[in-house]
Design an enzyme around this catalytic site. Structure first.
Site, PDB file in Angstrom:
ATOM      1  CE  LYS A 119      -5.302   1.703   3.808  1.00  0.00           C
ATOM      2  NZ  LYS A 119      -4.593   0.718   2.954  1.00  0.00           N
ATOM      3  CD  GLU A 164      -0.608   0.905   2.596  1.00  0.00           C
ATOM      4  OE1 GLU A 164      -0.659   1.754   1.664  1.00  0.00           O
ATOM      5  OE2 GLU A 164      -1.535   0.609   3.218  1.00  0.00           O
TER       6      GLU A 164
END
Lengths: 212, 624
Positions: free
Chosen positions: B83, B183
């Site tokens: 990521k 998130e």
């Protein structure tokens, strides 16, 4: 306010119908006021503005068109962007006043650079205080002076906004010389905002010195 | 997997969408079910898929826990923390590249490529493999239900290139992305629904590799993000690294320099550091422990919590700096915050909790598992997007200002950071010379004054402008940031009403052509690899179920009516034949397995013996 082309119900926003839920595509660019179903005015009730934003969002937000076809999802994106961008402009009194002055044929920022006379002297003083603080160490008296300046500027900001309200409520007619005076106040407002932003940036830097 | 999961099979699959938390260290899937979001995991398993990949000498890729374990044996062919490379160029990730065991290069448009076993992989392709694994596991937990619609979470502070990379990864995995959601926003959804929260909420999300802070206003089902800030290069990995550095410094005296650089050794150190860090969250002291019998190294080093706190104080201070900036943008003081919510595994560190409590002047919430709350929130958002409810209204923001490079290299802001999305802005362009038919412009994201200090989103080329005298054409370029936080640019010549064409040279992104090629070629293979793996798993599972069924028939078969018994025996024979046919694909195996499960339902109901019952319901071999 117009009626829905789909079901005929009265519309609260030209973007969608609250009765039948249909997304409407206005034929021309809407003004920010039209988008939120309001008459042009400098005075605006912040709670009412938010209420309208939320009600319209529940109709046009892409979240509520997620399971529809690509065409409708894109229409919801466009409508929602129009709504949010219009709301952002209306929620900020300076941006709102700027829009009104321009739309009523008043001078733009680049056409008229004047500020109220008394202001000019002060701007020089602020800059001196800022420069001194910038060069001084965190925790020094020069830095501490910024807090006082910030309070002073916020009060002035309120005064200038009140002055703008006196000029723009009720709205002056198109091309009125009052618009030029309103522009001068807006220029002052911009200086205040820039200086306040610089003070905030310095304060943040002081809170986390190693990040500077 | 119990019998109850069979009910899901009767639901229309088109109404279901998954929420996936694609994390730096772990990834997880969740779904809305019976009025609440649940984590999807095979029975007896947490459901976390470690975001690790191992490349075998046969050219296949193993993802997840197994890959993480294989890193100890063969670190040279294992990758972690992909990521960190999403939407990034080589120059952005220098410190991370040092931890990569394989050659790393860059495409023409600045997309990182890892070379493993003679093949090059972009982070998008590798993330796709992780997504496939999570998706596959989630579908298994749903009894083989094939769900392709997903909501995927990203750090709130991800820029356009990082978001696009995530969306491309999902496309490569064959998933239909309903939404990219932030998130911390997802976490607030999970919390807000659960606790019926109202007021101003700060979400502090410190994950494996990224940090976000979002300030929200929650009232009557409206979740409005006021401001967000963060650091897409700060997380638990960095806390581990401080301990790795301590160990390397002290081991330098007793090891050869080449041994200190050895990949397997470094991987061992990273795991030792992580273990030590985790223990320090509950114990006042712990040990860094390195055992290398082959080189005669047995090393143990006490680390107190106090020492660890001192080593990592600067990292926590960086997160607080982001908190201050977010609060300033939200025009709020810490005392205005009603609730503080902690998200991400790294918020288990006591010093992090203590500093947050001090900063906001209140005890943070951590009722929900910080490792699960993001996936749960993504499932809530998936439910909303599938038309499940209109009670929740989520209004998120764009984390970074959007601007255009001006003549002098400065940035003219087009859209301010923390603007509610979707949003748009229009810029007017014209020509400088007669009959000019093209205009170039450079779009950037960031807060700095100079374009060269901001992140380049790409160079745009307007073409097809009708030939006119200089200054005559009036081209309106519209910048639209959608609900995913992703930019699209369109242009129109206003005098003629003609759409102008725009060519984009993306920075740190895949071109449309590259995406197509990867979709068409590479991922068919990966899907095949993946299917082969799933087929192998199903064969094992059918074997287990078949043995359990036979056992069950021996115990209770005589009590079954003839018809049911015949059904069971037929399904058993069919499943066995399927498992033995090596040419059969996963879909068919899944079908046979499900038929066997259904046929054995009455038998299972008869069996009072608990062990036999759970075995029949399709436990994996290692769990029986």
């Amino acid at each position: 306010m117009a009626a829905c082309t789909n079901c005929g119900a009265e519309l609260e926003t030209p973007l969608a119908c609250g009765a039948c839920g249909k997304l409407l595509e206005p034929a021309r660019e809407l003004t920010p006021f039209e988008t939120l179903g309001l008459e042009p005015s400098f005075e605006l009730d912040a709670r009412e503005l938010r209420r309208r934003l939320l009600r319209a969002s529940r109709l046009v937000h892409p979240d509520f068109h997620g399971s529809s076809g690509a065409g409708e999802r894109e229409a919801a994106e466009r409508a929602s962007a129009r709504l949010n961008s219009a709301h952002e402009l209306l929620a900020d009194p300076a941006a709102r006043a700027d829009w009104l002055v321009r739309t009523l044929g008043g001078p733009s920022e680049s056409e008229q650079r004047q500020m109220p006379q008394a202001f000019l002297m002060e701007v020089l003083e602020w800059n001196e205080t800022l420069d001194a603080a910038r060069e001084a160490a965190p925790g020094s008296p020069e830095r501490a002076a910024l807090a006082g300046l910030a309070t002073n500027l916020r009060e002035q900001r309120e005064d200038v906004l009140a002055g703008l309200a006196r000029l723009l409520v009720p709205l002056p007619p198109k091309g009125s010389p009052t618009l030029s005076r309103a522009r001068a106040q807006l220029n002052a407002l911009r200086y205040l905002a820039t200086t306040l932003a610089q003070i905030d940036a310095l304060a943040l830097e002081q809170a986390s010195p190693h990040e500077a | 997997m119990g019998f109850i999961e069979l009910n899901v099979l009767n639901n229309a699959t088109s109404n279901v969408a998954l929420g996936i938390d694609l994390g730096t260290t772990n990834s997880l899937g969740a779904m809305w079910k019976d009025g609440r979001p649940i984590v999807l995991h095979p029975e007896g398993d947490s459901g976390y898929v470690p975001s690790a990949l191992h490349f075998t000498d046969k050219g296949t890729v193993i993802v997840g826990r197994e890959a993480r374990e294989l890193a100890l044996i063969d670190p040279a062919h294992t990758l972690f923390s992909i990521k960190r490379f999403m939407g990034r160029g080589l120059a952005d990730v220098e410190s991370d590249v040092r931890n990569v065991p394989c050659p790393v290069s860059e495409t023409e448009n600045g997309v990182v490529q890892f070379e493993m076993r003679g093949r090059r992989y972009t982070p998008q392709e590798l993330s796709a493999l992780i997504l496939m694994k999570v998706h596959d596991q989630a579908c298994k937990a749903l009894g083989g239900l094939e769900v392709t619609k997903v909501v995927i979470t990203v750090p709130a502070y991800f820029d356009d290139a990082q978001r696009q990379a995530t969306r491309d990864a999902a496309r490569f995995a064959g998933l239909d992305v309903l939404r990219i959601v932030n998130e911390p926003t997802a976490a607030s959804l999970a919390y807000g629904l659960d606790q019926r929260k109202q007021g101003k909420v700060a979400v502090y999300d410190l994950g494996g590799g990224t940090f976000d802070v979002s300030i929200l206003s929650i009232e009557d089902g409206v979740f409005q993000v006021l401001a967000t800030n963060g650091d897409t290069h700060l997380g638990g990995d960095d806390f581990d690294r401080t301990l790795v550095d301590v160990a390397r410094k002290e081991l330098a005296a007793m090891m050869r320099p080449s041994a200190l650089e050895d990949r397997a050794f470094l991987q061992l150190l990273r795991l030792a550091a992580e273990r030590c860090k985790i223990e320090l969250s509950t114990d006042p002291e712990s040990y860094l422990h390195v055992s290398l019998p082959e080189s005669g190294v047995q090393w143990r080093r006490k680390v107190t919590r106090q020492e660890f706190d001192a080593l990592t104080a600067h990292l926590i201070e960086r997160t607080l700096h982001s908190c201050r900036r977010a609060m300033a943008d939200a025009k709020l003081e810490p005392k205005d915050i009603d609730e503080v919510v902690l998200v991400g595994g790294s918020t288990r560190i006591p010093a992090v909790r203590a500093r947050i409590e001090k900063f906001f002047g209140r005890k943070p919430h951590c009722e929900l598992n910080p490792d699960e709350v993001v996936a749960l929130g993504a499932a809530v958002q998936a439910h909303v997007l599938m038309g499940g409810t209109r009670e929740v209204l989520l209004m998120d923001v764009t984390p970074l200002s959007l601007g255009m490079e001006t003549m002098g290299g400065a940035v003219a802001k087009i859209i301010q950071r923390n603007s509610t999305i979707p949003c748009h802005a229009t810029e007017g362009f014209t020509t400088y010379v007669d009959n000019q038919t093209g205009i170039d412009f450079h779009v950037v994201q960031g807060e700095r004054e100079l374009a060269s200090d901001c992140r380049s989103l790409g160079r745009f080329k307007l073409t097809g402008i009708p030939p006119m005298p200089a200054g005559m054409p009036r081209i309106a370029v519209r910048f639209h940031i959608d609900a995913n936080g992703i930019l699209t640019v369109t242009a129109k010549e206003e005098a003629t009403g003609k759409s102008a064409r725009i060519e984009i040279k993306p920075m740190n992104g895949l071109t449309d052509g590259e995406v197509e090629t990867m979709l068409n070629l590479a991922y068919k293979n990966a899907r095949e690899d993946f299917d082969a793996r799933r087929a192998a798993d199903l064969r094992t599972e059918i074997g287990t179920m078949a043995r359990a069924t036979e056992r069950g028939l021996g115990q209770a078969g005589s009590v079954l009516d003839r018809e049911t018994r015949r059904d069971v025996e037929e399904a058993l024979a069919a499943a066995r034949a399927a498992a033995a046919d090596m040419k059969l694909e996963a879909t068919m195996l899944q079908k046979r397995r499900d038929e066997l499960e259904r046929a054995t339902l009455p038998l299972a109901a008869l069996l009072m013996d608990h062990v036999a019952k759970s075995a029949l319901s399709g436990k994996r071999l290692d769990e029986v």
